[in-house]
Motif scaffolding. Sequence first.
Motif, short mmCIF file in Angstrom:
data_model
loop_
_atom_site.label_atom_id
_atom_site.label_comp_id
_atom_site.label_asym_id
_atom_site.label_seq_id
_atom_site.Cartn_x
_atom_site.Cartn_y
_atom_site.Cartn_z
N ALA A 52 0.84 -1.21 0.00
CA ALA A 52 0.00 0.00 0.00
C ALA A 52 0.87 1.25 0.00
N ILE A 70 -3.95 5.15 6.81
CA ILE A 70 -4.46 4.37 5.70
C ILE A 70 -5.30 3.22 6.26
N LEU A 72 -7.20 -0.22 5.18
CA LEU A 72 -7.12 -1.20 4.12
C LEU A 72 -8.28 -2.19 4.22
N TYR A 83 -8.39 0.98 -0.38
CA TYR A 83 -7.81 1.79 0.69
C TYR A 83 -8.51 3.14 0.78
N SER A 92 -7.67 1.55 -5.09
CA SER A 92 -7.42 0.14 -4.90
C SER A 92 -6.18 -0.28 -5.68
#
Length: 95
Positions: A52, A70, A72, A83, A92
């Motif tokens: 990520a 963040i 997820l 995300y 994504s």
Amino acid sequence: MAQVKKTAAKPAAKKTAAKKPAAKKAATTVKTKIELQYADKNISYDDIVKNAKNYWVKTLGKAAADLKTIDLYVKPEENRVYYVANGKEVGSFEL
């Protein structure tokens, strides 16, 4: 004879000690390892987070320091990770 007055000595002002806050108990940390297993694949939590961050920097061209939070959302059936970065940017990437 001169009369001597005796005066009672004034007691010293009491000093109140500053109260210290109660010591907090140290939080117990438990070392954890999370691994997503699906379709004969094993992907660790750490790898998902690393991917990520790499996506944020390399694909989107943003500064790593700009990524504060963040969230997820892993959807193995779609082979995607969705995300929400910094509470507002969504997207994504492939799992």
